[in-house]
Design an enzyme around this catalytic site. Structure first.
Site, PDB file in Angstrom:
ATOM      1  N   ARG A 225       0.846  -1.186   0.000  1.00 31.53           N
ATOM      2  CA  ARG A 225       0.000   0.000   0.000  1.00 31.53           C
ATOM      3  C   ARG A 225       0.888   1.245   0.000  1.00 31.53           C
ATOM      4  O   ARG A 225       1.891   1.299   0.715  1.00 31.53           O
ATOM      5  CB  ARG A 225      -0.935   0.031   1.230  1.00 31.53           C
ATOM      6  CG  ARG A 225      -2.029  -1.018   1.205  1.00 31.53           C
ATOM      7  CD  ARG A 225      -3.067  -0.667   0.143  1.00 31.53           C
ATOM      8  NE  ARG A 225      -4.142  -1.657   0.063  1.00 31.53           N
ATOM      9  CZ  ARG A 225      -4.169  -2.654  -0.789  1.00 31.53           C
ATOM     10  NH1 ARG A 225      -3.157  -2.852  -1.618  1.00 31.53           N
ATOM     11  NH2 ARG A 225      -5.187  -3.489  -0.838  1.00 31.53           N
ATOM     12  N   HIS A 273       1.031  -0.279 -10.418  1.00 31.23           N
ATOM     13  CA  HIS A 273       0.090  -1.113  -9.655  1.00 31.23           C
ATOM     14  C   HIS A 273      -0.248  -2.400 -10.427  1.00 31.23           C
ATOM     15  O   HIS A 273      -1.422  -2.716 -10.662  1.00 31.23           O
ATOM     16  CB  HIS A 273      -1.185  -0.337  -9.323  1.00 31.23           C
ATOM     17  CG  HIS A 273      -1.877  -0.879  -8.101  1.00 31.23           C
ATOM     18  ND1 HIS A 273      -2.541  -0.077  -7.203  1.00 31.23           N
ATOM     19  CD2 HIS A 273      -1.996  -2.146  -7.612  1.00 31.23           C
ATOM     20  CE1 HIS A 273      -3.057  -0.828  -6.235  1.00 31.23           C
ATOM     21  NE2 HIS A 273      -2.726  -2.089  -6.472  1.00 31.23           N
TER      22      HIS A 273
END
Length: 310
Positions: A225, A273
């Protein structure tokens, strides 16, 4: 009885997931209607993804569970209207993708591949890297993804330290817990991998003080994250050489703005990502398996604890 399953995410996900979900429901023998619109009081299950227009769960009085398509639930777990069980995605294909990303970049750092690629200057340097058993790797986060990646690295021979907030046992991995354990792990980590969820307790976990604990020249890989690392503190230790390089797959704002200093920093690799992607066919099976459990009166798997946020 016909089940009503509301698919709450947007158009793109509907196009990708509609057929795999219907196939999985049919294969499970469930009499179910998968729909994008339904009266809230008729809905039995909600398939959800972050960014959905659905934000008020209170009218869904019959709903047995909210089934998230992604592993991350930080954008829904604190919703005050959510009283139904919430289950996160633990997808075997997603896990495999994460293992491949993590092991690939750990090996890249371990073998010094960047130097071989960029330093083609005609100078013969017969300098072999140490064996994996001589390379200390830290895995921050020992959930499903962290444990699987840690075991894969240990299987390659790396000396792996694992850290979690609470005590864990992972075969082949030296496990640590709590603030003192984190300090011990960081103080000897040559390569750090972060696979923690975003919670109030993990926000800026790697701040200036903790980054300074790393041995000089350590490498950092963050497919977890973006909020786990203080961006300014990371840039400072990269500039000083305390951290030799960082590979970052997740960010506080996504897509990462073009003007963000990470893009141009010579000691940062940005990946968009892509470390672990939910695959529609395998994820659909995970969703349907949980529906089958719910209809059989069995506990849901991968249920989120609202107190911890994961």
């Amino acid at each position: 009885m016909t089940l009503t399953i509301l698919f709450a995410p947007g158009d793109a996900l509907w196009n990708n997931y509609r057929a795999p979900l219907i196939d999985a429901l049919d294969a499970a023998g469930l009499n179910a209607v998968l729909t994008r619109e339904a009266d809230p009081e008729t809905v039995d299950y909600i398939v959800y993804a972050p960014g959905s227009a659905l934000t008020d769960f209170s009218p869904f009085t019959r709903c047995c569970a909210v089934l998230n398509l992604w592993a991350g639930v930080e954008r829904i777990v604190g919703n005050p209207t959510l009283h139904q069980p919430l289950c996160r995605m633990v997808d075997p294909a997603l896990t495999q993708g994460m293992v491949e990303y993590v092991t690939g970049h750990v090996l890249r750092y371990h073998l010094g591949l960047d130097d071989h690629i960029t330093r083609q200057d005609g100078v013969w340097r017969p300098e072999a890297p140490p064996l994996a058993s001589q390379r200390q790797v830290a895995m921050l986060g020992l959930g499903a993804l962290g444990q699987t990646c840690a075991r894969a690295l240990a299987g390659l021979g790396f000396a792996v330290d694992g850290w979690a907030r609470t005590a864990r046992t992972v075969p082949g991995v030296t496990c640590h817990a709590g603030p003192e354990g984190l300090q011990n792990v960081l103080s000897r980590a040559e390569i750090v991998v972060t696979l923690l969820p975003r919670t109030p307790g993990t926000e800026n976990l790697l701040d200036a003080d903790r980054l300074s604990l790393l041995p000089r020249g350590a490498r950092l890989i963050n497919p977890g994250r973006g909020h786990l690392i203080d961006d300014d503190a990371l840039l400072a230790v990269l500039d000083s050489g305390q951290v030799a390089h960082a590979t970052l797959d997740v960010f506080r704002m996504e897509p990462l703005p073009a003007e963000h200093p990470f893009w141009a920093h010579p000691r940062v690799t940005v990946t968009p990502h892509i470390a672990a992607e939910t695959r529609p066919h395998s994820a659909a099976q995970v969703i349907v398996d949980n529906i089958v459990r719910g209809q059989a009166g069995q506990p849901f798997v991968h249920r989120v604890d609202p107190a911890t946020g994961y």
